[in-house]
Write a protein that holds these residues in place. Structure first.
Motif: not given
Length: 88
Positions: A40-42, A48-56, A61-63, A71-74
């Motif tokens: 996974i790459n991102t 902050r709000g944008e990242r919060g939504f994107q990290l959620a 996906l990771l759950e 492997v997760v990177g980005g």
């Protein structure tokens, strides 16, 4: 995602926020000599709000449970190592 091994399945998840630069999560399953590898790459947004939504979205996906090594990177664009977003 670049690979010298065959990529057997891909998915792109759009995690863009209206009015901001397009962002996504790229997912691939790669057939290596040792077996499948989940990659996974991102690249997250700058606000902050944008990242919060994107990290959620990334966490959701990771759950999904899998026996395939992952492997997760980005670029998370997170400068505060104590950020709650990185410890979800």
């Amino acid at each position: 995602i670049l690979s010298r091994f065959p990529v057997i399945r891909t998915q792109i998840v759009d995690v863009s926020t209206a009015g901001r630069e397009p962002r996504n999560i790229q997912e691939a399953f790669v057939k290596t000599d040792e077996g499948l590898l989940h990659v996974i790459n991102t690249h997250k947004g700058l606000r902050r709000g944008e990242r919060g939504f994107q990290l959620a979205q990334l966490c959701a996906l990771l759950e999904e449970k899998s026996e395939v090594p992952l492997v997760v990177g980005g670029d998370m664009n997170e400068w505060q190592t104590s950020s709650r977003a990185l410890h979800q």
